[in-house]
Design a protein around this motif. Structure first.
Motif, PDB file in Angstrom:
ATOM      1  N   VAL A 119     123.141 -58.437  20.523  1.00  0.00           N
ATOM      2  CA  VAL A 119     123.828 -57.399  21.308  1.00  0.00           C
ATOM      3  C   VAL A 119     125.299 -57.773  21.481  1.00  0.00           C
ATOM      4  N   ALA A 136     130.376 -53.719  28.382  1.00  0.00           N
ATOM      5  CA  ALA A 136     129.521 -53.087  27.374  1.00  0.00           C
ATOM      6  C   ALA A 136     128.152 -53.752  27.310  1.00  0.00           C
ATOM      7  N   LYS A 139     126.162 -52.990  30.541  1.00  0.00           N
ATOM      8  CA  LYS A 139     125.633 -51.625  30.548  1.00  0.00           C
ATOM      9  C   LYS A 139     124.401 -51.516  29.655  1.00  0.00           C
ATOM     10  N   GLU A 140     124.463 -52.101  28.480  1.00  0.00           N
ATOM     11  CA  GLU A 140     123.326 -52.010  27.557  1.00  0.00           C
ATOM     12  C   GLU A 140     122.111 -52.781  28.062  1.00  0.00           C
ATOM     13  N   GLN A 144     118.826 -48.530  33.658  1.00  0.00           N
ATOM     14  CA  GLN A 144     119.535 -47.287  33.929  1.00  0.00           C
ATOM     15  C   GLN A 144     118.680 -46.400  34.838  1.00  0.00           C
TER      16      GLN A 144
END
Length: 190
Positions: A119, A136, A139-140, A144
């Motif tokens: 990642v 980034a 967030k990944e 969520q």
């Protein structure tokens, strides 16, 4: 990815030449060793204790790393779980590292280092560096809205009865019985 041993950590170099340091927190690891293992890195994965406890002594060196635009990702060393750090501020010793800019990872733990390197490598390949890289990746690898967040057995209302059984056994071994036992269990919320 190729691995290379380095004292308490290792450096991973991706096929495109990105350098990611993987450092395991140990009682013997010094801040000087940590700093030395981060010199050539574009990102650092710091494998910390249990469910996210960071030794307090690393706060300042982590802050220096993030100030030079080197993201530090915190990953839990909790082999028995399938997730990462869900409550990053649960340990007071972790606050200096978090306040110094370290990024706790929710979805991955020590069991997923290779996946995490992929990642990070993906975002490095896209040209992300420093804080943009940290954001980034975070967030990944964060849960969520709408995603199911894992719950530990001791937090799961469906399994809380297991805790009562274990607590009751412990209190019985301590010599409590009858009304005294029930009173103590009630105080504990059972």
């Amino acid at each position: 990815m190729q691995s290379e041993s380095q004292h308490e950590g290792r450096t991973k170099e991706s096929e495109t030449g990105h350098v990611i340091s993987v450092i395991r927190a140990t009682p013997a690891l010094t801040t000087e060793q940590f700093a030395a293992m981060t010199q050539q890195a574009e990102a650092v994965i710091f494998v910390v204790f249990a469910s996210g406890a960071v030794p307090e002594r690393f706060g300042e060196v982590i802050k220096k790393c993030t100030e030079r635009d080197l993201p530090i990702f915190l990953v839990s060393d909790n082999h028995g779980e399938s997730h990462g750090i869900l409550h990053p501020r649960a340990y007071a010793t972790s606050l200096p590292a978090l306040d110094g800019g370290a990024t706790p990872i929710e979805k991955y733990n020590v069991n997923s280092i290779e996946g995490m390197c992929k990642v990070i490598g993906k975002f490095l390949d896209q040209g992300k560096r420093g804080q943009a890289l940290a954001e980034a990746v975070s967030k990944e690898l964060s849960y969520q809205p709408g995603e199911q967040i894992p719950v530990a057995d001791w937090e799961d209302p469906q399994k809380i009865h297991l805790q009562r059984g274990l607590t009751e056994q412990t209190l019985r071994r301590a010599g409590l019985q009858g009304a005294e036992l029930e009173s103590e269990l009630k105080k504990l919320g059972f």
